[in-house]
Write a protein that holds these residues in place. Structure first.
Motif, PDB file in Angstrom:
ATOM      1  N   GLU A   3     -29.887 -41.747  61.024  1.00  9.18           N
ATOM      2  CA  GLU A   3     -30.482 -42.267  59.788  1.00  9.18           C
ATOM      3  C   GLU A   3     -29.771 -43.548  59.350  1.00  9.18           C
ATOM      4  O   GLU A   3     -30.408 -44.507  58.892  1.00  9.18           O
ATOM      5  N   LEU A   4     -28.427 -43.574  59.485  1.00 12.25           N
ATOM      6  CA  LEU A   4     -27.671 -44.766  59.097  1.00 12.25           C
ATOM      7  C   LEU A   4     -28.046 -45.951  59.966  1.00 12.25           C
ATOM      8  O   LEU A   4     -28.249 -47.065  59.470  1.00 12.25           O
ATOM      9  N   ILE A   5     -28.147 -45.738  61.279  1.00 10.37           N
ATOM     10  CA  ILE A   5     -28.508 -46.817  62.195  1.00 10.37           C
ATOM     11  C   ILE A   5     -29.910 -47.336  61.878  1.00 10.37           C
ATOM     12  O   ILE A   5     -30.156 -48.554  61.862  1.00 10.37           O
ATOM     13  N   THR A   6     -30.808 -46.409  61.604  1.00 13.39           N
ATOM     14  CA  THR A   6     -32.169 -46.811  61.254  1.00 13.39           C
ATOM     15  C   THR A   6     -32.190 -47.638  59.972  1.00 13.39           C
ATOM     16  O   THR A   6     -32.878 -48.667  59.878  1.00 13.39           O
ATOM     17  N   THR A   7     -31.425 -47.185  58.974  1.00 10.29           N
ATOM     18  CA  THR A   7     -31.353 -47.900  57.700  1.00 10.29           C
ATOM     19  C   THR A   7     -30.798 -49.313  57.888  1.00 10.29           C
ATOM     20  O   THR A   7     -31.354 -50.288  57.359  1.00 10.29           O
ATOM     21  N   LEU A   8     -29.699 -49.424  58.646  1.00 10.98           N
ATOM     22  CA  LEU A   8     -29.104 -50.738  58.895  1.00 10.98           C
ATOM     23  C   LEU A   8     -30.071 -51.637  59.669  1.00 10.98           C
ATOM     24  O   LEU A   8     -30.140 -52.848  59.412  1.00 10.98           O
ATOM     25  N   ALA A   9     -30.806 -51.054  60.601  1.00 13.62           N
ATOM     26  CA  ALA A   9     -31.773 -51.841  61.364  1.00 13.62           C
ATOM     27  C   ALA A   9     -32.845 -52.411  60.445  1.00 13.62           C
ATOM     28  O   ALA A   9     -33.209 -53.596  60.540  1.00 13.62           O
ATOM     29  N   ILE A  10     -33.358 -51.578  59.553  1.00 17.84           N
ATOM     30  CA  ILE A  10     -34.373 -52.046  58.603  1.00 17.84           C
ATOM     31  C   ILE A  10     -33.809 -53.159  57.717  1.00 17.84           C
ATOM     32  O   ILE A  10     -34.454 -54.183  57.481  1.00 17.84           O
ATOM     33  N   VAL A  11     -32.560 -52.944  57.233  1.00 19.71           N
ATOM     34  CA  VAL A  11     -31.923 -53.922  56.341  1.00 19.71           C
ATOM     35  C   VAL A  11     -31.785 -55.274  57.023  1.00 19.71           C
ATOM     36  O   VAL A  11     -32.174 -56.326  56.477  1.00 19.71           O
ATOM     37  N   ILE A  44     -36.801 -46.992  52.863  1.00 13.23           N
ATOM     38  CA  ILE A  44     -35.473 -46.367  52.853  1.00 13.23           C
ATOM     39  C   ILE A  44     -35.376 -45.419  51.659  1.00 13.23           C
ATOM     40  O   ILE A  44     -35.786 -45.771  50.545  1.00 13.23           O
ATOM     41  N   GLU A  45     -34.815 -44.248  51.879  1.00 14.67           N
ATOM     42  CA  GLU A  45     -34.636 -43.283  50.801  1.00 14.67           C
ATOM     43  C   GLU A  45     -33.562 -43.752  49.824  1.00 14.67           C
ATOM     44  O   GLU A  45     -32.606 -44.430  50.199  1.00 14.67           O
ATOM     45  N   GLU A  46     -33.711 -43.334  48.549  1.00 16.35           N
ATOM     46  CA  GLU A  46     -32.804 -43.776  47.497  1.00 16.35           C
ATOM     47  C   GLU A  46     -31.367 -43.337  47.756  1.00 16.35           C
ATOM     48  O   GLU A  46     -30.421 -44.110  47.534  1.00 16.35           O
ATOM     49  N   THR A  47     -31.164 -42.109  48.225  1.00 14.02           N
ATOM     50  CA  THR A  47     -29.801 -41.619  48.458  1.00 14.02           C
ATOM     51  C   THR A  47     -29.085 -42.470  49.499  1.00 14.02           C
ATOM     52  O   THR A  47     -27.889 -42.755  49.370  1.00 14.02           O
ATOM     53  N   GLN A  48     -29.798 -42.884  50.545  1.00 12.02           N
ATOM     54  CA  GLN A  48     -29.202 -43.745  51.554  1.00 12.02           C
ATOM     55  C   GLN A  48     -28.863 -45.114  50.984  1.00 12.02           C
ATOM     56  O   GLN A  48     -27.821 -45.690  51.300  1.00 12.02           O
TER      57      GLN A  48
END
Length: 559
Positions: A3-11, A44-48
């Protein structure tokens, strides 16, 4: 982890697209990072986002601490503390009153509102004043000192407001852990890191690894003590010295880390922008008004009262008008603890985004606003203050005006006195005020970008103006002065030198070019037939003694 890698990729994919647009338009990247965040936030979810924002701010705070130059800000630290404390005492109660009486927030929420209204952003402020800070200009040092005061205050508030329970025991223990971390940081700064630097020798890799290890150690200490990782990151930044004991490689490496997390911070801030009800807008508007207008006004008046010229006071305060990233940490922590209202949390996020965008835009109009509004309002007061703090003989004629009393200015003064040539020194740096009064025959304490200091220095009767300050607005102001005197200015590039010559400069000092010419002369002297090695070495030692006497051995002294 996925999930972290996915979030960073989107960012970073989203940030990269918007940054490309910003580069094509030659605009500040900050608004485009925020817009990228608004788009990325949809996936991206708010908690992330909340977790990513805290880690991004923590690493940025680490780089702030690393870049803190104590030798540079100490000359204005007392004045900056006084102004920041005055602003806190004036704006804080006003903000609490607005939140409590106008919007009906509880006292606890009113305090959160006041924190967001009073603390300023080191991220945006330091970024916008990067050249001024690097050139060690007075308003850059003042702004840096206020940022340092705000950061320390915010760290204390984070320790108190993120306690599990507001009991005396819990709050005291939180503060105690924070103090221990900061004292440990100062101990490492003073003794530990210089030792590490000596052991590492010329290896940038070892020194960089040691710096990251110190960061990890302080983050682990903060986690173990149960305090915010932001406190540990700030302490780690203080522990790593950014002066001559740290190599250029380490500074560049940490600068790269900063750029990486700056992108994460602004994108996550944009992603956190959310409007759940229309009541968010008036709360955010009130917060923006306090931050953009009331804060700078109080700070400017405080600086002027302390003796700074109006332009320095205005430029210093104009860079302190954003919601602090550490205020966001407090708001996020309060949101996670469910001690802040949804409306106020969203208003703080929205106000932070707006003030950071507006600061980057308003930066372009600081000089016109100062000349058209501020200078006219305070003109008479500034004239009287300059008269009180200056000494210029009435019969000056054919004299030299020296702009800046740093290392080069002092040598120019000595040269004029040796040649028995009258001179006037013009400077607005309080750090050299006592030296100017005791060492100079004629002096004007004022800002050369303003008009009256030139009148006071009798510029119409001068035969030569020499500026030792490498700052484009100062150089352009010197070249715009109506005078028949020859004008010598300074810059760092040959391109700028050619431009200033076209604008009317008689001569432009380019230190890099002059150093190259001097090296060629030295080599020619060393290899020429009949060269006296002993005399050559003695002359060089004499030159080095002169440089040290005038402070050239001190890295952080003002040019």
């Amino acid at each position: 982890m996925t999930e972290l890698i996915t979030t960073l990729a989107i960012v970073f994919v989203t940030a990269g697209i918007f940054l490309l647009i910003a580069n094509q338009l030659s605009l500040s990247p900050i608004p485009f990072y925020l817009l990228a965040g608004v788009v990325a936030g949809l996936a991206i979810e708010e908690t992330q986002l909340l977790e990513l924002a805290q880690w991004g701010i923590a690493f940025l705070v680490f780089t702030f601490g690393f870049r803190t130059d104590f030798s540079s800000i100490k000359s204005v630290l007392r004045d900056a503390e006084t102004a920041a404390f005055t602003q806190l005492l004036v704006v804080g109660p006003i903000a609490i009153g607005v939140a409590y009486l106008l919007f009906g927030f509880s006292i606890e929420n009113a305090v959160y509102f006041a924190i967001a209204a009073t603390l300023s952003s080191t991220i945006v402020g330091a970024r916008e004043l990067e050249r001024e800070i690097r050139s060690n200009l007075v308003h850059g040092r003042l702004a840096s000192s206020v940022h340092f005061f705000d950061d320390l205050l915010a760290i204390g508030l984070i320790l108190v407001l993120t306690a599990d329970q507001y009991t005396s025991t819990q709050v005291t223990s939180q503060i105690g852990y924070g103090v221990i971390l900061l004292l440990g940081a100062l101990l490492v700064y003073r003794h530990g890191f210089p030792l590490v630097a000596r052991l590492a020798g010329d290896s940038d890799e070892l020194l960089m690894m040691a710096s990251i290890s110190i960061l990890i150690a302080f983050l682990a200490g903060a986690e173990y003590a149960g305090v915010s990782i932001v406190v540990g990151a700030f302490a780690a930044g203080i522990a790593i010295r950014s002066d001559e004991v740290s190599s250029l490689g380490v500074q560049n490496g940490i600068a790269s880390i900063r750029d990486f997390f700056v992108a994460i911070f602004f994108v996550t801030l944009g992603a956190l922008v959310s409007i759940s009800s229309l009541t968010v807008f008036p709360v955010a508007l009130a917060l923006v008004t306090l931050v953009l207008f009331v804060n700078p006004l109080v700070l400017m008046l405080s600086f002027v009262y302390e003796g700074y010229d109006a332009r320095t006071a205005f430029l210093s305060s104009a860079s302190l008008n954003q919601v602090s990233e550490l205020s966001l940490v407090i708001a996020i922590q309060a949101y996670l603890f469910e001690t802040i209202s949804q409306t106020l949390f969203e208003a703080i996020i929205l106000a932070a985004a707006l003030t950071m965008i507006l600061t980057s835009v308003a930066r372009r109009y600081e000089e016109p606003v100062y000349h058209e509004i501020v200078e006219r309002v305070v003109a008479s007061r500034q004239t009287n203050k300059i008269d009180e703090r200056s000494h210029v003989s009435d019969d000056l004629d054919d004299h030299v005006i020296i702009v800046g009393y740093g290392r080069q200015g002092r040598r120019l003064v000595e040269t004029c006195e040796r040649l028995e040539r009258e001179y006037v020194v013009v400077d607005n740096d309080p750090a050299v005020w006592d030296d100017i009064r005791t060492e100079c025959q004629n002096y004007v304490f004022g800002d050369v970008i303003s008009t009256y200091p030139w009148t006071k220095a009798a510029v119409t009767d001068a035969s030569l103006i020499v500026s030792t300050v490498d700052h484009r607005p100062v150089t352009e102001a010197v070249l715009e002065v109506e005078t028949d005197a020859d004008v010598i200015v300074r810059t760092e590039t040959s391109a700028a030198a050619a431009e200033f010559l076209e604008q009317g400069a008689t001569y432009v000092s380019v230190p890099n070019v002059m150093a190259s010419d001097r090296l060629i002369e030295t080599v020619e002297t060393a290899i020429s037939e009949g060269g006296d090695e002993v005399t050559f070495r003695e002359d060089h030692l004499e030159t080095l003694d002169t440089l040290e006497r005038y402070g050239f051995a001190t890295r952080n002294e003002r040019l």
